[in-house]
Design a protein around this motif. Structure first.
Motif, PDB file in Angstrom:
ATOM      1  N   UNK A   1      -9.337  -3.147  -2.743  1.00  0.00           N
ATOM      2  CA  UNK A   1      -9.769  -2.949  -1.481  1.00  0.00           C
ATOM      3  C   UNK A   1     -10.897  -1.944  -1.198  1.00  0.00           C
ATOM      4  N   UNK A   2     -11.539  -1.696  -0.465  1.00  0.00           N
ATOM      5  CA  UNK A   2     -12.583  -0.542   0.050  1.00  0.00           C
ATOM      6  C   UNK A   2     -11.310   0.937   0.915  1.00  0.00           C
ATOM      7  N   UNK A   3     -12.237   1.834   0.157  1.00  0.00           N
ATOM      8  CA  UNK A   3     -10.860   2.951   1.274  1.00  0.00           C
ATOM      9  C   UNK A   3     -10.678   2.548   2.036  1.00  0.00           C
ATOM     10  N   UNK A   4     -11.917   2.775   3.239  1.00  0.00           N
ATOM     11  CA  UNK A   4     -11.553   3.058   4.298  1.00  0.00           C
ATOM     12  C   UNK A   4     -10.467   2.016   4.616  1.00  0.00           C
ATOM     13  N   UNK A   5     -10.426   0.945   4.223  1.00  0.00           N
ATOM     14  CA  UNK A   5      -9.327  -0.746   4.752  1.00  0.00           C
ATOM     15  C   UNK A   5      -8.010   0.118   4.074  1.00  0.00           C
ATOM     16  N   UNK A   6      -7.750   0.836   2.606  1.00  0.00           N
ATOM     17  CA  UNK A   6      -7.089   1.056   1.897  1.00  0.00           C
ATOM     18  C   UNK A   6      -6.125   2.432   3.320  1.00  0.00           C
ATOM     19  N   UNK A   7      -7.167   3.397   3.653  1.00  0.00           N
ATOM     20  CA  UNK A   7      -6.533   4.103   4.660  1.00  0.00           C
ATOM     21  C   UNK A   7      -6.094   3.255   6.400  1.00  0.00           C
TER      22      UNK A   7
ATOM     23  N   UNK B   1       1.258  -1.093  -0.304  1.00  0.00           N
ATOM     24  CA  UNK B   1      -0.102   0.326  -0.486  1.00  0.00           C
ATOM     25  C   UNK B   1       1.013   1.793   0.257  1.00  0.00           C
ATOM     26  N   UNK B   2       1.637   1.122   0.924  1.00  0.00           N
ATOM     27  CA  UNK B   2       2.532   2.261   0.840  1.00  0.00           C
ATOM     28  C   UNK B   2       3.341   2.555   0.106  1.00  0.00           C
ATOM     29  N   UNK B   3       3.495   1.668  -0.671  1.00  0.00           N
ATOM     30  CA  UNK B   3       4.781   1.513  -2.508  1.00  0.00           C
ATOM     31  C   UNK B   3       3.718   1.508  -3.063  1.00  0.00           C
TER      32      UNK B   3
ATOM     33  N   UNK C   1      -1.962   4.969   7.363  1.00  0.00           N
ATOM     34  CA  UNK C   1      -2.136   4.863   8.583  1.00  0.00           C
ATOM     35  C   UNK C   1      -0.729   3.375   8.984  1.00  0.00           C
ATOM     36  N   UNK C   2      -1.306   2.589   9.558  1.00  0.00           N
ATOM     37  CA  UNK C   2      -1.022   1.758  10.199  1.00  0.00           C
ATOM     38  C   UNK C   2       0.850   1.110  10.130  1.00  0.00           C
TER      39      UNK C   2
ATOM     40  N   UNK D   1      -6.224  10.114  -4.363  1.00  0.00           N
ATOM     41  CA  UNK D   1      -6.799  10.009  -3.567  1.00  0.00           C
ATOM     42  C   UNK D   1      -6.793   8.721  -2.253  1.00  0.00           C
ATOM     43  N   UNK D   2      -7.220   8.382  -1.797  1.00  0.00           N
ATOM     44  CA  UNK D   2      -7.416   6.796  -0.908  1.00  0.00           C
ATOM     45  C   UNK D   2      -8.062   6.341  -1.633  1.00  0.00           C
ATOM     46  N   UNK D   3      -8.944   6.138  -2.207  1.00  0.00           N
ATOM     47  CA  UNK D   3     -10.764   5.824  -2.778  1.00  0.00           C
ATOM     48  C   UNK D   3      -9.801   5.360  -4.218  1.00  0.00           C
TER      49      UNK D   3
END
Length: 224
Positions: free
Chosen positions: A193-199, A166-168, A203-204, A183-185
């Protein structure tokens, strides 16, 4: 972090696209890439005999400089063609400009060139797409997958495979640029995956990177 990308290249200046539209199969398979000059390439094409294409038909095409029949392979007629490219295409596809390897032959159809290639990383693919866009050539991404990174590359910072991926992707798409280029979306859609899962992944991953980096810094002693 090599990635495999499937994409469609679209431009009215691409060779053989108009010719493919005239064929009953609407399709030409080809291997290309050998540079003869600034705007010349050698293409090896495979044609369905049912399309009834002759050497003279190929030689009559505006972009073809020389035609050499190579015989038949896997039930298809094979020709080697020396092709003169338009300047826009030649400048966009300079051999060796981008680190990539062709995995499957190019399929030419009335919609454009279908390609499946291996790139060094997301950034390499994104640079190619941006470069083509600057030359008026559209790249429609069909799918993109990433090989698992070497264990030491992610474990050094304690990242999971998905956090690393995800970061890459976010870095290559300009998510951290100012202003943001994605955007995250949009990132979530590419990863499926979903936008909340991506965010949450970002974040983690960010927290893990910051924590690991700070912990690895040598402790400083301050005197008053």
């Amino acid at each position: 972090m090599a990635i495999t990308a499937e994409f469609l290249v679209n431009s009215p200046s691409l060779p053989f696209v108009g010719f493919a539209e005239l064929l009953p199969s609407n399709q030409i398979e080809c291997v290309h890439g050998l540079c003869l000059g600034r705007n010349s390439r050698v293409f090896v094409i495979y044609l369905d005999p049912a399309d009834d294409v002759s050497e003279d038909d190929l030689s009559a095409l505006d972009e073809v400089v020389e035609t050499t029949p190579l015989g038949r392979a896997s039930g298809r007629d094979v020709y080697q063609l020396s092709v003169k490219l338009e300047d826009m295409i030649s400048e966009a596809f300079v051999p060796g400009r981008f680190a990539k390897t062709q995995i499957e032959p190019t399929i030419i159809s009335p919609e454009g060139w279908y390609e499946k290639k291996l790139f060094r990383d997301y950034e390499s693919f994104n640079n190619m797409r941006t470069h083509c866009d600057e030359h008026g050539i559209r790249i429609d991404l069909l799918s993109i997958t990433q090989d698992s990174p070497p264990p030491d590359e992610r474990s050094q910072y304690g990242l999971t495979d998905r956090q690393h991926e995800a970061l890459a992707l976010a870095i290559s798409r300009g998510y951290y640029d100012n202003p943001r280029q994605a955007t995250a979306s949009e990132l979530a859609e590419e990863m499926g995956i979903s936008q909340p899962s991506m965010s949450n992944l970002l974040r983690r991953g960010e927290r893990q990177l910051l924590t690991s980096t700070i912990e690895m810094q040598p402790q400083q002693t301050f005197q008053t």
